[in-house]
Motif scaffolding. Structure first.
Motif, short mmCIF file in Angstrom:
data_model
loop_
_atom_site.label_atom_id
_atom_site.label_comp_id
_atom_site.label_asym_id
_atom_site.label_seq_id
_atom_site.Cartn_x
_atom_site.Cartn_y
_atom_site.Cartn_z
N ALA A 77 0.84 -1.20 0.00
CA ALA A 77 0.00 0.00 0.00
C ALA A 77 0.88 1.25 0.00
O ALA A 77 1.89 1.32 0.69
N ASP A 78 0.48 2.24 -0.78
CA ASP A 78 1.23 3.49 -0.91
C ASP A 78 0.87 4.51 0.16
O ASP A 78 1.65 5.40 0.47
N GLY A 79 -0.31 4.43 0.73
CA GLY A 79 -0.76 5.40 1.73
C GLY A 79 -2.20 5.11 2.10
O GLY A 79 -2.78 4.14 1.64
N GLY A 80 -2.77 5.95 2.93
CA GLY A 80 -4.15 5.79 3.36
C GLY A 80 -4.24 5.57 4.86
O GLY A 80 -3.29 5.85 5.60
N THR A 81 -5.38 5.05 5.30
CA THR A 81 -5.57 4.77 6.72
C THR A 81 -6.23 3.41 6.91
O THR A 81 -6.96 2.93 6.06
N VAL A 82 -5.93 2.82 8.07
CA VAL A 82 -6.54 1.56 8.48
C VAL A 82 -7.06 1.77 9.90
O VAL A 82 -6.35 2.29 10.76
#
Length: 127
Positions: A77-82
């Motif tokens: 994954a390159d970025g974002g939120t979990v």
């Protein structure tokens, strides 16, 4: 403390193969603690260790393997939120509020034929 949560797939004999035979595929979440909360996705373990917010970062990786060949393709994954939650039994649950962009990082033994260079990953209550 390093926490690795792993979900794997396999089509057992008589199992559902309607979407293909994805035996050996995995989805992994790597984080430095086991607390509930919203985690920022970083692209690698190295980036996680260098982050000043390391305890609230997570590395998300997917390996896609198929039963008809020995190859596999690995994505990160390159970025974002979990969002991580913990149930009453202490089991971790993972969800993404929006799709994560996953980029191909590695082909193993030739990879999965026709695997795209990137894909979108959405997870809901993976445990």
């Amino acid at each position: 403390m390093l926490t690795l949560a792993l979900a794997s797939t396999q089509a057992e004999q008589g199992g559902d193969t309607a979407n293909g035979a994805y035996s050996g595929s995995t989805l992994s979440f790597l984080m430095l603690n086991k607390s509930p909360g919203t985690y920022t996705v970083v692209p690698s373990r190295q980036a996680q260790l260098l982050s000043t917010m390391a305890k609230q970062t997570i590395v998300v990786e997917v390996t896609v393997g198929v039963a008809v060949t020995t190859g596999a393709t690995h994505y990160g994954a390159d970025g974002g939120t979990v969002v991580v939650t913990v149930d009453g039994k202490g089991k971790l649950h993972f969800s993404t509020p929006t799709a994560l962009r996953m980029s191909k990082r590695l082909d193993v033994l030739g990879g999965v034929r026709g695997a795209p260079s990137s894909m979108a990953l959405m997870v809901h209550d993976v445990n």
